[in-house]
Motif scaffolding. Structure first.
Motif, PDB file in Angstrom:
ATOM      1  N   ALA A 144       0.842  -1.198   0.000  1.00 44.90           N
ATOM      2  CA  ALA A 144       0.000   0.000   0.000  1.00 44.90           C
ATOM      3  C   ALA A 144       0.875   1.245   0.000  1.00 44.90           C
ATOM      4  CB  ALA A 144      -0.924   0.004   1.221  1.00 44.90           C
ATOM      5  N   ASN A 145       0.668   2.109  -0.968  1.00 45.59           N
ATOM      6  CA  ASN A 145       1.462   3.326  -1.083  1.00 45.59           C
ATOM      7  C   ASN A 145       1.232   4.260   0.096  1.00 45.59           C
ATOM      8  OD1 ASN A 145       2.126   2.225  -3.525  1.00 45.59           O
ATOM      9  ND2 ASN A 145       1.619   4.027  -4.733  1.00 45.59           N
ATOM     10  N   LEU A 146       2.269   5.004   0.435  1.00 42.37           N
ATOM     11  CA  LEU A 146       2.208   5.922   1.581  1.00 42.37           C
ATOM     12  C   LEU A 146       2.548   7.341   1.150  1.00 42.37           C
ATOM     13  CD1 LEU A 146       4.071   3.740   4.255  1.00 42.37           C
ATOM     14  CD2 LEU A 146       1.606   3.947   3.894  1.00 42.37           C
ATOM     15  N   ALA A 147       1.905   8.299   1.811  1.00 42.17           N
ATOM     16  CA  ALA A 147       2.175   9.721   1.554  1.00 42.17           C
ATOM     17  C   ALA A 147       1.815  10.513   2.800  1.00 42.17           C
ATOM     18  CB  ALA A 147       1.369  10.209   0.358  1.00 42.17           C
ATOM     19  N   ARG A 148       2.220  11.777   2.840  1.00 44.19           N
ATOM     20  CA  ARG A 148       1.838  12.645   3.944  1.00 44.19           C
ATOM     21  C   ARG A 148       0.317  12.775   4.004  1.00 44.19           C
ATOM     22  NH1 ARG A 148       5.447  13.603   7.989  1.00 44.19           N
ATOM     23  NH2 ARG A 148       7.528  13.552   7.066  1.00 44.19           N
ATOM     24  N   SER A 149      -0.217  12.687   5.208  1.00 47.66           N
ATOM     25  CA  SER A 149      -1.662  12.816   5.375  1.00 47.66           C
ATOM     26  C   SER A 149      -2.103  14.237   5.033  1.00 47.66           C
ATOM     27  CB  SER A 149      -2.052  12.492   6.819  1.00 47.66           C
ATOM     28  OG  SER A 149      -3.388  12.844   7.083  1.00 47.66           O
ATOM     29  N   GLN A 150      -3.180  14.346   4.285  1.00 46.47           N
ATOM     30  CA  GLN A 150      -3.717  15.659   3.956  1.00 46.47           C
ATOM     31  C   GLN A 150      -4.375  16.311   5.174  1.00 46.47           C
ATOM     32  OE1 GLN A 150      -3.346  17.286   0.914  1.00 46.47           O
ATOM     33  NE2 GLN A 150      -1.938  15.576   0.599  1.00 46.47           N
ATOM     34  N   ALA A 151      -4.842  15.492   6.096  1.00 45.89           N
ATOM     35  CA  ALA A 151      -5.500  16.006   7.294  1.00 45.89           C
ATOM     36  C   ALA A 151      -4.500  16.461   8.353  1.00 45.89           C
ATOM     37  CB  ALA A 151      -6.434  14.947   7.875  1.00 45.89           C
ATOM     38  N   ASN A 152      -3.336  15.795   8.408  1.00 49.33           N
ATOM     39  CA  ASN A 152      -2.313  16.121   9.402  1.00 49.33           C
ATOM     40  C   ASN A 152      -0.956  15.847   8.770  1.00 49.33           C
ATOM     41  OD1 ASN A 152      -0.478  16.242  11.506  1.00 49.33           O
ATOM     42  ND2 ASN A 152      -1.815  15.228  12.986  1.00 49.33           N
ATOM     43  N   ARG A 153      -0.240  16.905   8.427  1.00 50.22           N
ATOM     44  CA  ARG A 153       1.013  16.754   7.685  1.00 50.22           C
ATOM     45  C   ARG A 153       2.115  16.095   8.489  1.00 50.22           C
ATOM     46  NH1 ARG A 153       0.474  16.614   2.610  1.00 50.22           N
ATOM     47  NH2 ARG A 153       2.590  17.361   2.271  1.00 50.22           N
ATOM     48  N   GLN A 154       1.909  15.939   9.787  1.00 56.43           N
ATOM     49  CA  GLN A 154       2.905  15.256  10.606  1.00 56.43           C
ATOM     50  C   GLN A 154       2.699  13.745  10.611  1.00 56.43           C
ATOM     51  OE1 GLN A 154       2.634  17.246  14.435  1.00 56.43           O
ATOM     52  NE2 GLN A 154       4.190  18.730  13.832  1.00 56.43           N
ATOM     53  N   LYS A 155       1.619  13.298   9.994  1.00 58.90           N
ATOM     54  CA  LYS A 155       1.326  11.870   9.945  1.00 58.90           C
ATOM     55  C   LYS A 155       1.403  11.361   8.514  1.00 58.90           C
ATOM     56  CE  LYS A 155      -2.102  10.435  12.524  1.00 58.90           C
ATOM     57  NZ  LYS A 155      -3.444  10.327  13.163  1.00 58.90           N
ATOM     58  N   ILE A 156       1.516  10.035   8.401  1.00 57.62           N
ATOM     59  CA  ILE A 156       1.574   9.354   7.107  1.00 57.62           C
ATOM     60  C   ILE A 156       0.262   8.596   6.916  1.00 57.62           C
ATOM     61  CG2 ILE A 156       2.854   7.702   5.690  1.00 57.62           C
ATOM     62  CD1 ILE A 156       4.438  10.204   6.383  1.00 57.62           C
ATOM     63  N   ALA A 157      -0.184   8.496   5.675  1.00 55.57           N
ATOM     64  CA  ALA A 157      -1.446   7.806   5.385  1.00 55.57           C
ATOM     65  C   ALA A 157      -1.294   6.916   4.159  1.00 55.57           C
ATOM     66  CB  ALA A 157      -2.562   8.824   5.157  1.00 55.57           C
ATOM     67  N   VAL A 158      -2.103   5.868   4.098  1.00 55.85           N
ATOM     68  CA  VAL A 158      -2.186   5.026   2.902  1.00 55.85           C
ATOM     69  C   VAL A 158      -2.971   5.796   1.844  1.00 55.85           C
ATOM     70  CG1 VAL A 158      -3.248   2.934   1.947  1.00 55.85           C
ATOM     71  CG2 VAL A 158      -1.992   2.833   4.112  1.00 55.85           C
ATOM     72  N   VAL A 159      -2.454   5.795   0.620  1.00 56.65           N
ATOM     73  CA  VAL A 159      -3.120   6.489  -0.475  1.00 56.65           C
ATOM     74  C   VAL A 159      -3.319   5.527  -1.642  1.00 56.65           C
ATOM     75  CG1 VAL A 159      -2.284   8.782   0.137  1.00 56.65           C
ATOM     76  CG2 VAL A 159      -0.887   7.327  -1.340  1.00 56.65           C
ATOM     77  N   LYS A 160      -4.407   5.715  -2.370  1.00 58.86           N
ATOM     78  CA  LYS A 160      -4.717   4.828  -3.493  1.00 58.86           C
ATOM     79  C   LYS A 160      -3.938   5.197  -4.743  1.00 58.86           C
ATOM     80  CE  LYS A 160      -9.383   3.622  -1.945  1.00 58.86           C
ATOM     81  NZ  LYS A 160     -10.838   3.608  -2.289  1.00 58.86           N
ATOM     82  N   THR A 161      -3.700   6.477  -4.920  1.00 54.96           N
ATOM     83  CA  THR A 161      -2.935   6.934  -6.074  1.00 54.96           C
ATOM     84  C   THR A 161      -1.751   7.763  -5.608  1.00 54.96           C
ATOM     85  OG1 THR A 161      -4.324   8.912  -6.288  1.00 54.96           O
ATOM     86  CG2 THR A 161      -4.974   6.979  -7.550  1.00 54.96           C
ATOM     87  N   SER A 162      -0.731   7.824  -6.424  1.00 54.39           N
ATOM     88  CA  SER A 162       0.515   8.539  -6.113  1.00 54.39           C
ATOM     89  C   SER A 162       1.148   7.958  -4.844  1.00 54.39           C
ATOM     90  CB  SER A 162       0.266  10.049  -5.993  1.00 54.39           C
ATOM     91  OG  SER A 162      -0.503  10.340  -4.840  1.00 54.39           O
ATOM     92  N   GLY A 163       1.805   8.799  -4.060  1.00 51.89           N
ATOM     93  CA  GLY A 163       2.481   8.295  -2.869  1.00 51.89           C
ATOM     94  C   GLY A 163       3.721   7.493  -3.228  1.00 51.89           C
ATOM     95  N   ARG A 164       4.330   6.906  -2.224  1.00 52.01           N
ATOM     96  CA  ARG A 164       5.552   6.107  -2.418  1.00 52.01           C
ATOM     97  C   ARG A 164       5.247   4.632  -2.202  1.00 52.01           C
ATOM     98  NH1 ARG A 164      10.712   8.483   0.504  1.00 52.01           N
ATOM     99  NH2 ARG A 164      11.682   7.451  -1.279  1.00 52.01           N
ATOM    100  N   HIS A 165       5.793   3.822  -3.090  1.00 47.10           N
ATOM    101  CA  HIS A 165       5.606   2.373  -3.015  1.00 47.10           C
ATOM    102  C   HIS A 165       6.101   1.851  -1.667  1.00 47.10           C
ATOM    103  CE1 HIS A 165       5.358  -1.756  -4.309  1.00 47.10           C
ATOM    104  NE2 HIS A 165       6.662  -1.946  -4.172  1.00 47.10           N
ATOM    105  N   ALA A 166       5.297   1.044  -0.996  1.00 49.01           N
ATOM    106  CA  ALA A 166       5.670   0.521   0.317  1.00 49.01           C
ATOM    107  C   ALA A 166       5.141  -0.896   0.487  1.00 49.01           C
ATOM    108  CB  ALA A 166       5.132   1.424   1.425  1.00 49.01           C
ATOM    109  N   VAL A 167       6.012  -1.801   0.915  1.00 52.17           N
ATOM    110  CA  VAL A 167       5.644  -3.211   1.087  1.00 52.17           C
ATOM    111  C   VAL A 167       6.165  -3.714   2.424  1.00 52.17           C
ATOM    112  CG1 VAL A 167       5.831  -5.557   0.170  1.00 52.17           C
ATOM    113  CG2 VAL A 167       5.718  -3.615  -1.405  1.00 52.17           C
ATOM    114  N   THR A 168       5.274  -4.310   3.221  1.00 49.60           N
ATOM    115  CA  THR A 168       5.628  -4.913   4.508  1.00 49.60           C
ATOM    116  C   THR A 168       5.156  -6.359   4.532  1.00 49.60           C
ATOM    117  OG1 THR A 168       5.347  -2.784   5.638  1.00 49.60           O
ATOM    118  CG2 THR A 168       5.377  -4.756   7.018  1.00 49.60           C
ATOM    119  N   HIS A 169       6.040  -7.273   4.872  1.00 48.19           N
ATOM    120  CA  HIS A 169       5.677  -8.678   5.047  1.00 48.19           C
ATOM    121  C   HIS A 169       5.559  -8.953   6.549  1.00 48.19           C
ATOM    122  CE1 HIS A 169       6.684  -9.321   0.807  1.00 48.19           C
ATOM    123  NE2 HIS A 169       7.818  -8.674   1.033  1.00 48.19           N
TER     124      HIS A 169
END
Length: 280
Positions: A144-169
């Motif tokens: 699930a891609n991650l990007a800065r949260s639009q609601a709180n720039r100090q937090k990170i959020a899962v985004v459906k489009t854009s963002g940075r590729h992120a994979v956790t097993h």
């Protein structure tokens, strides 16, 4: 003034700029646990509560300040004056293993391994996480891609489009709860295929299993502590950080080529919390 406050025509706005801060961090005699060290790199076991490098709100008292005192001028300069030798980070309130470059050659070699995410080399990063709830499956992968949260720039959020590729097993190691329903919490091992800011914390919250103690991504589960046995409820409420420990770090020595592998035992606070859940 609030960031979203509407500005009207004709208003006069005064801005107060803070005094400039010296860009060069100073050496500080902060105790650190050295796991391995040679002329090219140093591996440390970072305690929870220690910020990795200077930044807004933490210009002193960081791991970089401690390393400048311990290593003198031998840290790699590639990371810049505020991040000498730093090739990867772990959050302030996450404990565990971190490698820092002491030579430019080591910095370049380590940076290449972390950029490759272990696809062609021995790089491994494994974290132990205590999470609310127990996943039904024993293991899985979060892509699930991650990007800065639009609601709180100090937090990170899962985004459906854009963002940075992120994979956790992830893999469940233990489940906790009463015998008839061991699904109150779980000990999960997370292995990173990428290394994004707050990746494990956001990804586990995304699948409904936020880290115990996480004040940014797990606050919706605070009421779960009220359903715990008194002895365990007390331990959870006293645990003042996210329950995340970087317990395994392996990589190829960037100069000798030797595979180095390090493991860190749970710190006392994590071990105490884990013991409480094991005696549910």
């Amino acid at each position: 003034m609030e960031p979203k406050h509407r500005v009207n025509e004709g208003w006069e706005i005064a801005i107060t700029l803070p005094e400039p801060v010296d860009a060069d961090p100073e050496a500080e005699a902060i105790p650190i646990t050295v796991v391995f060290e040679d002329a090219h790199l140093i591996v440390v076991d970072k305690p929870a509560g220690l910020v990795v490098h200077p930044g807004a709100g933490n210009w002193t008292g960081t791991l970089v300040n401690a390393l400048l005192h311990h290593c003198g001028d031998s840290l790699s300069g590639i990371g810049g004056v505020k991040r000498p030798g730093i090739v990867h980070r772990i959050d302030k309130d996450t404990s565990g293993l971190l490698v820092v470059a002491k030579s430019d050659e080591a910095h370049q070699g380590l940076a290449a391994q972390f950029a490759d995410h272990g696809k062609t080399g021995p790089l491994e990063r494994a974290y132990s996480a205590l999470v609310w709830g127990a996943p039904q499956s024993l293991k899985g992968t979060i892509n699930a891609n991650l990007a800065r949260s639009q609601a709180n720039r100090q937090k990170i959020a899962v985004v459906k489009t854009s963002g940075r590729h992120a994979v956790t097993h992830w893999q469940v190691k233990e489940r906790f709860g009463p015998a008839q329903d061991p699904s109150v919490a779980a000990l999960v091992e997370c292995r990173l295929e990428t290394g994004r800011t707050h990746q494990i914390r956001v990804h586990m919250a995304h699948i409904g299993h936020p880290l115990i103690g996480d004040q940014d991504y797990g606050t919706g589960f605070k009421t779960k502590a009220n359903r715990l046995p008194p002895h365990l409820k007390d331990r959870v409420e006293r645990f003042s950080r996210q329950a995340l420990h970087a317990g395994l770090l392996a990589f190829a020595h960037p100069v000798t080529g030797e595979t180095l592998r390090f493991e860190s035992p749970y710190p006392s606070d994590f071990n105490d919390l884990l013991s409480g859940f094991r005696h549910f």
